[in-house]
Design an enzyme around this catalytic site. Sequence first.
Site, PDB file in Angstrom:
ATOM      1  N   CYS A 176       6.576  32.614  30.150  1.00 37.23           N
ATOM      2  CA  CYS A 176       7.196  31.304  29.953  1.00 37.23           C
ATOM      3  C   CYS A 176       6.548  30.525  28.816  1.00 37.23           C
ATOM      4  CB  CYS A 176       7.158  30.500  31.245  1.00 37.23           C
ATOM      5  SG  CYS A 176       5.494  30.159  31.874  1.00 37.23           S
TER       6      CYS A 176
ATOM      7  N   HIS B 189       4.225  26.958  35.253  1.00 38.74           N
ATOM      8  CA  HIS B 189       5.392  27.186  34.400  1.00 38.74           C
ATOM      9  C   HIS B 189       5.331  26.246  33.200  1.00 38.74           C
ATOM     10  CE1 HIS B 189       9.254  28.874  33.549  1.00 38.74           C
ATOM     11  NE2 HIS B 189       9.910  27.725  33.648  1.00 38.74           N
TER      12      HIS B 189
ATOM     13  N   ASP C 101      15.169  25.127  29.670  1.00 39.16           N
ATOM     14  CA  ASP C 101      14.213  26.152  30.092  1.00 39.16           C
ATOM     15  C   ASP C 101      14.660  27.516  29.566  1.00 39.16           C
ATOM     16  OD1 ASP C 101      12.310  27.704  31.255  1.00 39.16           O
ATOM     17  OD2 ASP C 101      12.591  26.949  33.285  1.00 39.16           O
TER      18      ASP C 101
END
Length: 687
Positions: free
Chosen positions: A414, A458, A474
């Site tokens: 991520c 994250h 995202d």
Amino acid sequence: MSGHREQLPSRALLWLMVGFGLLVLPQWDRLPPWLIAVCGLLAAWRWFAQQGSIRLPGRLLRFGVMLATTAVYLATVQGRFSVDTASSFFVLAVGLKWLETRSSRDFYVLFFILIYLAAINFLFQQGIGWTLVNLAGVVVVFIGLQVLNAPDLKGASMAGSRRLGMMLLKTAPIVVLLFVFFPRMEPLWSVPLASGKARTGISDTMTPGSISDLAQSSERAFRATFGSEIPAHPDRYWRGLILDELDGDTWRQSQQPPFERLARVDLDPGVSELKSNEYEILMDPTSQRWVFALSDSVPVSDNIVPAPGDLFRLQRPADTTVRYRLALAGDGASDTGGLSPEERRRFLQLPSSGNRRTRALADTLRQASSGPAELISRFLNRLNTGDYYYTLRPPAMPVNGIDSLLFDDRRGFCAHYAGAMTFLLRAAGIPSRVVVGYQGGSPGADNEYLIVRQYDAHAWVEAWLPGSGWVRVDPTGAIAPERIESGLREAMEEEGSFLENEWASAQRYGDIALVHWASLKLDQLNYQWSRWVVGYQGQSQMDLMSRLPGNFSLRQLGYVTAGLIAAALLVAGLITLVRQGRGRSSDPVQRMIGRWHRLLQRYDVEPRSGETPDQLASRAGQAHPAAGKPLQAFAAMVNNHYYKPSRSGKRPDADRMRRLLRATRQALQKQNNPGRASQKGAGKNHS
């Protein structure tokens, strides 16, 4: 040496050493390994000296050992001073004290030092498991103290354990009452416990591999309890930090928070019922001021304050477990008024060179798009349809790493994709920023709360869109939607990299029903302990008291506590007086001796202090000759019971002792009241 061993029995010393080992356990993860080793060696030195194998050091050698260990300690702390470093030095001092335990007096000194060490442990470990370990250490030290006072008594350890257990049972109700009702006021000032030692958790910088490393940890970050239904998994974005400056390959905060002097201890949010739009966070220690919250939240408790970027901060670092409460605003409103020139400059900042292919891609997407929203959609579609992979085993990032990620390797976590997308959006002229925090969380036992762990860490992107303000984007959701919808375990199932380095973690074996159930139950127990015992502070206490009839104030609570303590002491005193007045004892022979003494007192024979049963019987027989034989027989039975116990272990003949008491009473009555005795005899003959 032999004289020293007589003053300090080996069994008592062994109990003391076991207690020391238990009391050091709660600090094993923060004490330097060399310090633990030195304490073990010093204790072993004392034990072998106790056995006569070696000699204890003299004064000069002890002084040299102290100087050497202190010098090593000062070199390791490097001038840092806090409660953490001070307590570490205290542990070293306890270890050095072993070389001075040469007499019973030294034992008593070390006993009180270890009790103080148990209190220090609660500064750093307050979980129920470590509390039990700490309590076990205190119990062992107390048993050692009782063995010291009766070293030659057979079964001294077991007898000491029983006595200590009974004392704990008797005092437990009073302790509980004091804990619940005694006014718990906050200190006027507080001192940070941490010494700058890093903890596992979100950092204020992000390099490409930092969060993927964090994702290999199953340590708990926080728990969240909701006043209504738990949000769906895709909505669980816990915002913590905004990183807006790219320095090489590292994202960081461009505006560091100003230095603030120490503040008072944070207020807890209380234990009142959560409203339907409220949620409460029980956060594990981080030694940082930032906290985690869902989007569109507003603070409810007083221990958090708003920070720029719709974030929240504590009034002091979280050096212990912290509870805070927020509410969901529900309107989803965002600041759409526009960015100031300084803000646009900050959220468009990029290095002057590097990653030329990404800059060219940004320019191509900008020319092909009608606006920022379409550009973002085109880039997400590229990630979704291209051969991009979400992995916990990303390749090393070379120079121009963003170019390598987007055009060559196409493998990352991520942090890689969030950093690359922020770079591309800024290159296309769209203000953007990296947000780090946690995404997801798994339900606890009975779905009572959510457990968010470090592997839920994250990173994502927030872009500024005209008319909409800051919008969450995202890139992970485009590459691995199962990570957002279900969690990291499901996203890494095919790769098999979930917690691959944590073989002892219960979360790694979450697919085993029994392991999963036991893990949740243990966490639930710790959660209730943290909330109702560790977190039972001023506001929590007042909230609880408000549920009782009378709506107690702090002053009234003090009066109630004083009354309860006075009542408990009064009852204990009355029980003691009654038992002393009646001469009650658990020993039946002792109770009969009390009756014997009271009988003689009625006939002017007062038992004397230190007088043996034979001496008392002889003196009473001289004053009352008619009762001489039963008096001597009773005294002989008492002597046989205490000084010539039966090898068979049989209890004394209680019936015979009662008959002797009755015969003694009748003889005394006959001698001192002959008329009354003859009347009783005549009455019996007549009947």
